[in-house]
Design an enzyme around this catalytic site. Structure first.
Site, PDB file in Angstrom:
ATOM      1  N   ALA A  66      39.870  37.478  35.770  1.00  0.00           N
ATOM      2  CA  ALA A  66      40.314  38.117  34.539  1.00  0.00           C
ATOM      3  C   ALA A  66      40.292  39.634  34.734  1.00  0.00           C
ATOM      4  O   ALA A  66      39.650  40.144  35.657  1.00  0.00           O
ATOM      5  CB  ALA A  66      39.421  37.709  33.370  1.00  0.00           C
ATOM      6  N   GLY A 111      38.598  33.584  36.898  1.00  0.00           N
ATOM      7  CA  GLY A 111      39.643  32.907  36.144  1.00  0.00           C
ATOM      8  C   GLY A 111      40.689  32.252  37.022  1.00  0.00           C
ATOM      9  O   GLY A 111      41.326  31.278  36.616  1.00  0.00           O
ATOM     10  N   GLU A 114      39.175  28.988  38.014  1.00  0.00           N
ATOM     11  CA  GLU A 114      39.202  28.160  36.808  1.00  0.00           C
ATOM     12  C   GLU A 114      40.607  27.653  36.510  1.00  0.00           C
ATOM     13  O   GLU A 114      40.801  26.491  36.133  1.00  0.00           O
ATOM     14  CB  GLU A 114      38.659  28.969  35.624  1.00  0.00           C
ATOM     15  CG  GLU A 114      37.162  29.228  35.725  1.00  0.00           C
ATOM     16  CD  GLU A 114      36.670  30.259  34.734  1.00  0.00           C
ATOM     17  OE1 GLU A 114      35.681  29.975  34.037  1.00  0.00           O
ATOM     18  OE2 GLU A 114      37.266  31.357  34.645  1.00  0.00           O
ATOM     19  N   GLU A 134      31.217  35.644  38.416  1.00  0.00           N
ATOM     20  CA  GLU A 134      30.898  36.216  37.107  1.00  0.00           C
ATOM     21  C   GLU A 134      29.452  36.680  36.963  1.00  0.00           C
ATOM     22  O   GLU A 134      29.189  37.701  36.302  1.00  0.00           O
ATOM     23  CB  GLU A 134      31.222  35.196  36.000  1.00  0.00           C
ATOM     24  CG  GLU A 134      32.703  34.987  35.742  1.00  0.00           C
ATOM     25  CD  GLU A 134      33.314  33.906  36.622  1.00  0.00           C
ATOM     26  OE1 GLU A 134      34.458  33.507  36.370  1.00  0.00           O
ATOM     27  OE2 GLU A 134      32.642  33.456  37.591  1.00  0.00           O
TER      28      GLU A 134
END
Length: 260
Positions: A66, A111, A114, A134
């Site tokens: 992200a 992300g 993911e 993260e």
């Protein structure tokens, strides 16, 4: 919606969604995720699209995570809302009736990892790198990583990746079951398109019902899962494709499926 951060095309029944922010290593900002949502919702109702491929532009990154600059100043309420938004879009990808293949051409971090786990399966180039970094930023995975990664590779590997925040290469990702196949980068899209076309040649309703049965079954006990399987198996006999497929087999010819 006019797309600024993604590219989308359809050819021979194969949809191609490309995250197109190469200068940012295809990092996901709010505008990009919103465009993905719009695109995925259109794919869901387009019966001409038999398979969707998701990849990143350039030769360095699938999705590097992200957009940290955009996230850095969020307060708790904003952080939660951003997580829910991303989760919802990735769930829409996971629940698409059509099979979704991730073509991972570089970094698949945060992300990006993911996103790849929301796809049905993953092919990677030899230079691909995977990770959930993260915790090194003071946060947890927020777009479904604690749940989908665990379901893909199992608790032990998922916990190791998430707790350490480290990266693994494509071969290690293949070894632990995160990716199905690793190929040279120059061959990645050709290999992905070959398998996508192979899927697209089959009866669309049967493929989609198979996907629904698998996705529903992994979240329940086996008896409930096979009960659902019996229902979709029976429904297939109401389709023209079932008549065509079995008729073609008996007549020793190639079937001509219509998706009906």
């Amino acid at each position: 919606m006019e797309y600024q951060n993604i590219l989308f095309s359809v050819e021979d029944g194969i949809g191609m969604l490309t995250i197109n922010r190469p200068k940012a290593l295809n990092a996901l900002n709010a505008a990009t995720v919103a465009e993905m949502k719009d695109c995925v919702e259109k794919v869901a109702v387009n019966s001409d699209i038999k398979v969707l491929v998701i990849t990143g532009s350039g030769d360095k990154s699938f999705v590097a995570g992200a957009d940290i600059k955009e996230m850095a100043t969020k307060n708790p309420a904003e952080g939660r809302a951003w997580g829910i938004f991303g989760q919802n879009v990735f769930t829409e990808i996971e629940k698409l009736p059509q099979p979704v293949i991730a073509a991972i051409n570089g970094f698949a971090l945060g992300g990006g990892c993911e996103l790849s786990c929301a796809c049905d399966f993953r092919y990677a180039s030899e230079n691909a790198k995977f990770g959930q970094p993260e915790v090194g930023l003071g946060i947890t995975p927020g777009f479904g990583g604690t749940q989908r990664l665990t379901r893909v590779v199992g608790r032990g590997y998922a916990k190791e990746l998430i707790y350490t925040g480290g990266m693994i290469d494509a071969q290690e990702a293949h070894r632990i079951g995160l990716v199905n196949k690793v190929v040279p980068q120059a061959e990645l899209m050709d290999v992905v398109m070959k398998v996508a076309k192979k899927i697209a040649k089959n009866a669309p309703v049967a493929v989609q019902m198979s996907k629904a049965a698998i996705n529903n079954g992994v979240n329940c006990d086996v008896v409930t899962g096979i009960s659902y399987e019996a229902e979709v198996f029976g429904l297939c006999f109401a389709t023209a494709d079932q008549k065509e497929g079995m008729g073609a087999f008996v007549e020793k010819r190639k079937p001509a499926f219509t998706g009906k």
